[in-house]
Motif scaffolding. Structure first.
Motif, mmCIF file in Angstrom:
data_model
loop_
_atom_site.group_PDB
_atom_site.id
_atom_site.type_symbol
_atom_site.label_atom_id
_atom_site.label_comp_id
_atom_site.label_asym_id
_atom_site.label_seq_id
_atom_site.Cartn_x
_atom_site.Cartn_y
_atom_site.Cartn_z
ATOM 1 N N GLY A 106 0.825 -1.198 0.000
ATOM 2 C CA GLY A 106 0.000 0.000 0.000
ATOM 3 C C GLY A 106 0.857 1.244 0.000
ATOM 4 O O GLY A 106 2.091 1.175 -0.052
ATOM 5 N N ARG A 107 0.193 2.388 0.067
ATOM 6 C CA ARG A 107 0.884 3.669 0.113
ATOM 7 C C ARG A 107 0.563 4.342 1.434
ATOM 8 O O ARG A 107 -0.607 4.489 1.786
ATOM 9 N N TYR A 108 1.606 4.764 2.143
ATOM 10 C CA TYR A 108 1.435 5.313 3.476
ATOM 11 C C TYR A 108 2.087 6.689 3.540
ATOM 12 O O TYR A 108 3.232 6.869 3.116
ATOM 13 N N ILE A 109 1.323 7.662 4.068
ATOM 14 C CA ILE A 109 1.758 9.042 4.123
ATOM 15 C C ILE A 109 2.506 9.293 5.426
ATOM 16 O O ILE A 109 2.062 8.888 6.509
ATOM 17 N N HIS A 110 3.641 9.971 5.328
ATOM 18 C CA HIS A 110 4.424 10.339 6.500
ATOM 19 C C HIS A 110 4.777 11.816 6.405
ATOM 20 O O HIS A 110 4.881 12.386 5.316
ATOM 21 N N GLY A 167 13.293 20.405 0.611
ATOM 22 C CA GLY A 167 12.418 19.607 -0.241
ATOM 23 C C GLY A 167 11.051 19.382 0.365
ATOM 24 O O GLY A 167 10.449 20.288 0.954
ATOM 25 N N GLU A 168 10.555 18.154 0.257
ATOM 26 C CA GLU A 168 9.185 17.826 0.619
ATOM 27 C C GLU A 168 8.959 17.904 2.122
ATOM 28 O O GLU A 168 9.824 17.555 2.919
ATOM 29 N N SER A 169 7.752 18.384 2.502
ATOM 30 C CA SER A 169 7.365 18.390 3.910
ATOM 31 C C SER A 169 6.582 17.133 4.273
ATOM 32 O O SER A 169 6.488 16.769 5.444
ATOM 33 N N ASP A 170 6.011 16.488 3.277
ATOM 34 C CA ASP A 170 5.328 15.206 3.449
ATOM 35 C C ASP A 170 5.808 14.269 2.350
ATOM 36 O O ASP A 170 6.122 14.713 1.242
ATOM 37 N N PHE A 171 5.831 12.995 2.647
ATOM 38 C CA PHE A 171 6.290 12.034 1.642
ATOM 39 C C PHE A 171 5.495 10.739 1.774
ATOM 40 O O PHE A 171 4.804 10.499 2.776
ATOM 41 N N ILE A 172 5.597 9.911 0.759
ATOM 42 C CA ILE A 172 4.840 8.661 0.679
ATOM 43 C C ILE A 172 5.814 7.492 0.683
ATOM 44 O O ILE A 172 6.816 7.510 -0.032
ATOM 45 N N GLU A 193 6.670 9.047 -21.137
ATOM 46 C CA GLU A 193 7.342 9.191 -19.840
ATOM 47 C C GLU A 193 6.916 10.478 -19.145
ATOM 48 O O GLU A 193 6.730 10.498 -17.916
ATOM 49 N N VAL A 194 6.750 11.553 -19.919
ATOM 50 C CA VAL A 194 6.313 12.826 -19.337
ATOM 51 C C VAL A 194 4.912 12.694 -18.765
ATOM 52 O O VAL A 194 4.629 13.148 -17.641
ATOM 53 N N GLN A 195 4.017 12.060 -19.522
ATOM 54 C CA GLN A 195 2.647 11.896 -19.053
ATOM 55 C C GLN A 195 2.571 10.993 -17.826
ATOM 56 O O GLN A 195 1.805 11.256 -16.889
ATOM 57 N N MET A 196 3.363 9.915 -17.815
ATOM 58 C CA MET A 196 3.370 9.017 -16.666
ATOM 59 C C MET A 196 3.907 9.728 -15.429
ATOM 60 O O MET A 196 3.407 9.529 -14.313
ATOM 61 N N ARG A 197 4.932 10.564 -15.623
ATOM 62 C CA ARG A 197 5.481 11.320 -14.499
ATOM 63 C C ARG A 197 4.465 12.318 -13.963
ATOM 64 O O ARG A 197 4.308 12.473 -12.746
ATOM 65 N N SER A 198 3.760 12.998 -14.872
ATOM 66 C CA SER A 198 2.732 13.948 -14.450
ATOM 67 C C SER A 198 1.615 13.235 -13.703
ATOM 68 O O SER A 198 1.109 13.732 -12.680
ATOM 69 N N ASN A 224 0.467 11.443 -6.147
ATOM 70 C CA ASN A 224 1.156 11.729 -4.890
ATOM 71 C C ASN A 224 0.570 12.955 -4.202
ATOM 72 O O ASN A 224 0.337 12.952 -2.981
ATOM 73 N N THR A 225 0.331 14.015 -4.976
ATOM 74 C CA THR A 225 -0.229 15.240 -4.408
ATOM 75 C C THR A 225 -1.617 14.990 -3.830
ATOM 76 O O THR A 225 -1.943 15.459 -2.729
ATOM 77 N N THR A 226 -2.439 14.223 -4.563
ATOM 78 C CA THR A 226 -3.794 13.924 -4.090
ATOM 79 C C THR A 226 -3.763 13.104 -2.803
ATOM 80 O O THR A 226 -4.523 13.377 -1.860
ATOM 81 N N LEU A 227 -2.900 12.100 -2.739
ATOM 82 C CA LEU A 227 -2.802 11.272 -1.539
ATOM 83 C C LEU A 227 -2.376 12.097 -0.326
ATOM 84 O O LEU A 227 -2.949 11.958 0.760
ATOM 85 N N ILE A 228 -1.389 12.960 -0.507
ATOM 86 C CA ILE A 228 -0.900 13.777 0.603
ATOM 87 C C ILE A 228 -1.968 14.762 1.067
ATOM 88 O O ILE A 228 -2.214 14.929 2.270
ATOM 89 N N GLU A 229 -2.650 15.426 0.116
ATOM 90 C CA GLU A 229 -3.685 16.397 0.485
ATOM 91 C C GLU A 229 -4.875 15.711 1.135
ATOM 92 O O GLU A 229 -5.445 16.221 2.101
ATOM 93 N N THR A 230 -5.251 14.537 0.627
ATOM 94 C CA THR A 230 -6.363 13.793 1.221
ATOM 95 C C THR A 230 -6.051 13.366 2.635
ATOM 96 O O THR A 230 -6.888 13.463 3.535
ATOM 97 N N ASP A 231 -4.833 12.904 2.861
ATOM 98 C CA ASP A 231 -4.423 12.498 4.195
ATOM 99 C C ASP A 231 -4.423 13.702 5.140
ATOM 100 O O ASP A 231 -4.821 13.572 6.301
#
Length: 205
Positions: free
Chosen positions: A54-58, A80-85, A181-186, A192-199
């Motif tokens: 699974g994916r877990y937010i920290h 860098g990031e303040s939250d990560f997965i 590759e650009v589309q997959m990265r986007s 990632n952004t949605t998971l962090i904001e939802t959490d």
């Protein structure tokens, strides 16, 4: 007592197959004292879910608290990031036959889907009739449906796809990332952004 400064740069998403990850796996850690740097790198952080996939937010705050619990005189500078997965995957690899089956299925769907789109476009603009009219206009002869126009168009579509996607087999024509590759990265960044904001919203509620 002077406080030692430790710099940490976090990635947004970390992939692991272990129940616990070390800080060296989720961040770049730099300190003037290499002994302290190595000790902090070996501190472990529970990935969440007891090792279940699974994916877990920290939050970086968790990491800071973990470090200061063991080394209270350390000053941490976060970059860098303040939250990560932390993404946990199964350690057991799926059978190779299943991987080949999925690859063949995707290739089959992509090939026939693209062919259907091209044929639909050609029929929509009535391309065969247009080629016939152009051939008769420039040569004065009746087209049999298999002229230099059709051949050039067919070759051009194939070459255009190869050049646009900048990829053929395992070879890339340039060092630039391909549009896929650009589309997959986007897409991955959006997830990632949605998971962090939802959490974050869940914690506030």
């Amino acid at each position: 007592m002077s406080r030692e400064t430790v710099y940490m740069k976090f990635d947004q998403n970390v992939l692991t197959k272990k129940e616990k990850v070390f800080l060296k796996d989720i961040a770049e850690i730099i300190s003037e004292k290499k002994e302290l740097e190595n000790k902090i790198k070996m501190l472990s952080l529970a990935s969440g879910g007891n090792g279940k996939p699974g994916r877990y937010i920290h939050s970086v705050v968790e990491v800071i608290a973990l470090v200061q619990e063991s080394y209270p005189n350390v000053e941490i500078q976060v970059i860098g990031e303040s939250d990560f997965i932390v993404t946990v995957e199964k350690s057991r690899q799926p059978p190779m036959a299943w991987e080949w089956t999925k690859t063949i299925a995707v290739a089959w769907l992509t090939f026939f889907g693209a062919a259907f789109c091209i044929m639909t476009f050609n029929n929509d603009v009535d391309l065969p009739k247009l080629f016939q009219q152009l051939f008769e206009q420039f040569t004065g002869k009746v087209s049999d449906g298999f002229t230099i126009l059709e051949i050039a168009y067919s070759v051009g579509v194939g070459l255009g796809i190869l050049i646009f996607f900048n990829h053929f087999g395992r070879k890339k024509f340039t060092s630039d990332p391909t549009p896929l590759e650009v589309q997959m990265r986007s897409y991955e960044d959006d997830i990632n952004t949605t998971l962090i904001e939802t959490d974050g919203r869940k914690e506030k509620s």
